[in-house]
Design a protein around this motif. Structure first.
Motif, PDB file in Angstrom:
ATOM      1  N   PHE A  57      47.845  38.043  26.140  1.00 45.64           N
ATOM      2  CA  PHE A  57      48.600  38.666  27.238  1.00 45.64           C
ATOM      3  C   PHE A  57      48.258  37.967  28.552  1.00 45.64           C
ATOM      4  N   LEU A  58      49.095  36.987  28.893  1.00 42.43           N
ATOM      5  CA  LEU A  58      48.850  36.162  30.079  1.00 42.43           C
ATOM      6  C   LEU A  58      50.128  36.118  30.927  1.00 42.43           C
ATOM      7  N   GLU A  66      53.462  38.308  48.988  1.00 39.80           N
ATOM      8  CA  GLU A  66      52.509  39.187  49.676  1.00 39.80           C
ATOM      9  C   GLU A  66      51.119  38.570  49.792  1.00 39.80           C
ATOM     10  N   ALA A  67      50.843  37.501  49.037  1.00 36.39           N
ATOM     11  CA  ALA A  67      49.481  36.970  49.003  1.00 36.39           C
ATOM     12  C   ALA A  67      49.274  35.941  50.106  1.00 36.39           C
ATOM     13  N   GLN A  68      48.317  36.220  50.994  1.00 36.29           N
ATOM     14  CA  GLN A  68      48.121  35.344  52.154  1.00 36.29           C
ATOM     15  C   GLN A  68      47.136  34.218  51.911  1.00 36.29           C
ATOM     16  N   ILE A  69      46.207  34.398  50.975  1.00 35.67           N
ATOM     17  CA  ILE A  69      45.201  33.349  50.791  1.00 35.67           C
ATOM     18  C   ILE A  69      45.264  32.806  49.370  1.00 35.67           C
ATOM     19  N   VAL A  70      44.742  31.606  49.216  1.00 31.54           N
ATOM     20  CA  VAL A  70      44.965  30.861  47.966  1.00 31.54           C
ATOM     21  C   VAL A  70      44.383  31.590  46.752  1.00 31.54           C
ATOM     22  N   SER A  71      43.214  32.219  46.903  1.00 34.97           N
ATOM     23  CA  SER A  71      42.613  32.882  45.734  1.00 34.97           C
ATOM     24  C   SER A  71      43.482  34.047  45.269  1.00 34.97           C
ATOM     25  N   HIS A  72      44.045  34.773  46.217  1.00 30.00           N
ATOM     26  CA  HIS A  72      44.910  35.899  45.848  1.00 30.00           C
ATOM     27  C   HIS A  72      46.164  35.388  45.145  1.00 30.00           C
ATOM     28  N   ARG A  73      46.755  34.336  45.726  1.00 31.19           N
ATOM     29  CA  ARG A  73      47.954  33.751  45.108  1.00 31.19           C
ATOM     30  C   ARG A  73      47.654  33.289  43.689  1.00 31.19           C
ATOM     31  N   LEU A  74      46.541  32.570  43.521  1.00 28.80           N
ATOM     32  CA  LEU A  74      46.243  31.995  42.204  1.00 28.80           C
ATOM     33  C   LEU A  74      45.857  33.072  41.191  1.00 28.80           C
ATOM     34  N   MET A  75      45.168  34.110  41.633  1.00 30.99           N
ATOM     35  CA  MET A  75      44.812  35.177  40.687  1.00 30.99           C
ATOM     36  C   MET A  75      46.063  35.905  40.192  1.00 30.99           C
ATOM     37  N   LEU A  76      47.037  36.082  41.097  1.00 32.43           N
ATOM     38  CA  LEU A  76      48.297  36.711  40.671  1.00 32.43           C
ATOM     39  C   LEU A  76      49.091  35.755  39.784  1.00 32.43           C
ATOM     40  N   ARG A  77      49.178  34.506  40.225  1.00 29.08           N
ATOM     41  CA  ARG A  77      49.971  33.542  39.445  1.00 29.08           C
ATOM     42  C   ARG A  77      49.376  33.299  38.060  1.00 29.08           C
ATOM     43  N   ALA A  78      48.042  33.320  37.963  1.00 27.76           N
ATOM     44  CA  ALA A  78      47.387  33.075  36.674  1.00 27.76           C
ATOM     45  C   ALA A  78      47.303  34.348  35.823  1.00 27.76           C
ATOM     46  N   GLY A  79      47.904  35.417  36.297  1.00 23.10           N
ATOM     47  CA  GLY A  79      47.937  36.646  35.490  1.00 23.10           C
ATOM     48  C   GLY A  79      46.563  37.261  35.293  1.00 23.10           C
ATOM     49  N   MET A  80      45.699  37.177  36.310  1.00 23.20           N
ATOM     50  CA  MET A  80      44.352  37.731  36.172  1.00 23.20           C
ATOM     51  C   MET A  80      44.278  39.203  36.558  1.00 23.20           C
ATOM     52  N   ILE A  81      45.069  39.574  37.567  1.00 25.22           N
ATOM     53  CA  ILE A  81      44.995  40.942  38.082  1.00 25.22           C
ATOM     54  C   ILE A  81      46.389  41.505  38.296  1.00 25.22           C
ATOM     55  N   HIS A  82      46.464  42.814  38.390  1.00 21.78           N
ATOM     56  CA  HIS A  82      47.735  43.481  38.652  1.00 21.78           C
ATOM     57  C   HIS A  82      47.479  44.586  39.663  1.00 21.78           C
ATOM     58  N   GLN A  83      48.219  44.564  40.761  1.00 23.84           N
ATOM     59  CA  GLN A  83      47.993  45.563  41.798  1.00 23.84           C
ATOM     60  C   GLN A  83      48.534  46.940  41.389  1.00 23.84           C
ATOM     61  N   GLU A  84      47.707  47.967  41.609  1.00 26.38           N
ATOM     62  CA  GLU A  84      48.124  49.343  41.324  1.00 26.38           C
ATOM     63  C   GLU A  84      48.532  50.070  42.600  1.00 26.38           C
ATOM     64  N   SER A  85      47.689  49.950  43.625  1.00 22.83           N
ATOM     65  CA  SER A  85      48.069  50.392  44.969  1.00 22.83           C
ATOM     66  C   SER A  85      47.204  49.602  45.934  1.00 22.83           C
ATOM     67  N   ALA A  86      47.320  49.886  47.236  1.00 21.78           N
ATOM     68  CA  ALA A  86      46.614  49.058  48.215  1.00 21.78           C
ATOM     69  C   ALA A  86      45.129  48.962  47.873  1.00 21.78           C
ATOM     70  N   GLY A  87      44.646  47.753  47.658  1.00 18.58           N
ATOM     71  CA  GLY A  87      43.219  47.542  47.402  1.00 18.58           C
ATOM     72  C   GLY A  87      42.716  48.051  46.063  1.00 18.58           C
ATOM     73  N   ILE A  88      43.626  48.359  45.134  1.00 19.89           N
ATOM     74  CA  ILE A  88      43.230  48.846  43.808  1.00 19.89           C
ATOM     75  C   ILE A  88      43.956  48.022  42.742  1.00 19.89           C
ATOM     76  N   TYR A  89      43.182  47.418  41.857  1.00 17.43           N
ATOM     77  CA  TYR A  89      43.734  46.465  40.898  1.00 17.43           C
ATOM     78  C   TYR A  89      43.306  46.755  39.473  1.00 17.43           C
ATOM     79  N   SER A  90      44.206  46.447  38.543  1.00 25.34           N
ATOM     80  CA  SER A  90      43.831  46.367  37.135  1.00 25.34           C
ATOM     81  C   SER A  90      43.426  44.923  36.862  1.00 25.34           C
ATOM     82  N   TRP A  91      42.506  44.764  35.931  1.00 23.77           N
ATOM     83  CA  TRP A  91      42.077  43.426  35.518  1.00 23.77           C
ATOM     84  C   TRP A  91      42.706  43.131  34.174  1.00 23.77           C
TER      85      TRP A  91
END
Ligand code: ATP
Ligand code: MG
Length: 429
Positions: A7-8, A17-42
């Protein structure tokens, strides 16, 4: 793991919405999923990295003599009233009421709780010194959660607490943690700068934050250029020498008092990944934690606390290690060591060779992500570069005929045509 079933959920487009490279890459690489502001599923790729980081932190905490415990996320307001922090903590604290109208909270930190444990169970002065740590989720209702898991509201922290009979003991604990932090960050592939931080009401010089230098850091630090030239022996860091090199966070930096000549003083942005802190009897005193010494004297143990932002670290590592194609994981935290790429899944020879290589790597305990999907080679290469596994082993019909495979090192981009045996010899220690 076969990529066809893994599941990738990678993204082709850069999330707006992602302002910095680590956030962009973590979303693009399917590492995390936002649930609400500042709360993420891994997601599966993300949790593998997080677990690796946790493992290194745990090993170094154990190595420093700290013992692992696990305290709950939900705490009673009562202990926070005892320390006087219930009202002080303000709106960053998430307050909860249970069905009996008892006031509870989602822990932002655990000084009160761990002091309560010792108060109930510390029987003899011989039980000290003691260092207890846990790796647990925290909640802080940050004013500005941002940059993905870098500044989350729910985040994973390693927090350790030391208990000692006197200041000398506290200093030993502090130094042991200082050294453990340098080793931990080095093993994570990071160069962390220990900077003098605000010790709060206690005063003294026993408060250090550990910063990773990055443009996107939220803190400003000042440090002696000598630090850049320093070749640190991480296995055995010379703490006193290191502390001799000036580095301070903005609030602690006073240009008038700074011992570094202006031409050697550097200003940089840093990501705070850890904070160690001596605070004496602040909590033991207010919560009535005492222990009786051999001569009958009753003393109040001295304490320190030592935090690491576990869930901030994947982002900090990516900020420090990426290129225009994606993430470049250091070997120690990579979600898989090897990406095995089959360029032609409908070619019987390619398929047979890949299946054989996959079985051999798995049997040798090498974590392998096997791209067995029916996809264009270009898409497969881009995907492997994006998720940043240290090694790519590429199998195509031409190589199969010639008896070779291609081995690529993600960090350098260097590619080599090798016989299968020499390629495997590189990957299997
Ligand atoms: P910051 O200045 O970044 O808010 P802090 O001083 O509040 O950090 P500590 O209370 O010392 O942080 O917590 C220990 C570690 O936990 C920090 O060094 C940091 O790495 C991490 N951390 C703190 N707040 C967050 C957060 N909101 N999201 C992710 N990690 C965090
Ligand atoms: Mg904070």
């Amino acid at each position: 793991m076969r990529l066809s079933v893994f599941f990738l959920p990678t993204l082709k487009e850069t999330p707006a919405e992602a302002q910095i490279v680590s956030h962009r890459l973590m979303l693009r690489a399917g590492m995390i999923h936002q649930e609400s502001a500042g709360i993420y599923s891994w997601l599966p790729l993300g949790i593998r990295v997080l677990k690796k980081i946790e493992g290194i932190i745990r090993a170094e905490q154990d190595g420093a003599g700290a013992q692992e415990i696990l305290m709950p996320t939900i705490q009673s307001a009562d202990i926070w009233r005892e320390s006087g922090r219930y009202d002080d903590y303000g709106r960053e604290m998430l307050r909860i009421t249970d069905r009996h109208d008892r006031e509870m909270l989602y822990g932002p930190t655990n000084e009160e709780m761990v002091t309560g444990i010792l108060r109930d169970h510390l029987r003899s002065y011989r039980d000290l010194p003691l260092m207890l740590y846990h790796i647990q989720w925290k909640f802080r209702d940050e004013v500005r959660p941002r940059f993905g898991i870098m500044r989350g509201r729910e985040f994973l922290m390693k927090d350790c607490y030391s208990f000692d009979l006197d200041f000398e003991g506290s200093k030993r604990a502090y130094n042991a943690m200082f050294a453990a932090y340098l080793r931990t960050f080095a093993r994570l592939g990071l160069k962390a700068v220990p900077v003098v931080a605000d010790p709060g009401a206690i005063g003294g010089n026993m408060s250090h934050e550990f910063h990773i230098l990055a443009e996107t850091g939220e803190s400003t630090i000042f440090y002696d250029a000598a630090y850049d030239d320093l070749d640190l022996d991480m296995e055995n860091p010379d703490i006193e020498a290191l502390r001799g090199i000036y580095a301070a966070e903005e609030e602690k930096h006073d240009p008038a008092d700074c011992p570094v000549p202006p031409e050697r003083l550097k200003q940089a942005k840093g990501i705070e990944v850890g904070h160690i802190f001596y605070f004496g009897t602040k909590y033991s005193k207010s919560m009535g934690l005492t222990v009786t010494k051999a001569d009958g004297e009753e003393i109040t143990p001295e304490m320190g606390s030592y935090g690491i932002g576990v869930s901030r670290l994947p982002a900090a590592i990516i900020e420090a290690s990426h290129d225009e194609n994606g993430i470049v994981w250091p070997d120690s935290v990579a979600p898989f060591q090897v990406g095995l790429v089959n360029l032609k899944t409908n070619d019987a020879d390619c398929l047979a060779l890949c299946e054989d290589i996959y079985a051999r790597l798995e049997n040798a305990g090498i974590e392998t992500l096997y791209d067995d999907r029916d996809e264009r080679p270009g898409a497969k290469f881009a995907n492997m570069d994006l998720i940043g596994l240290p090694w790519q082993l590429v199998v195509g019909p031409r190589g199969v005929k010639a008896g070779t495979v291609e081995l690529k090192r993600r960090a350098s981009g260097e590619k080599e045509e090798l016989s299968l045996d020499s390629a495997l010899a590189r990957l299997i220690p």
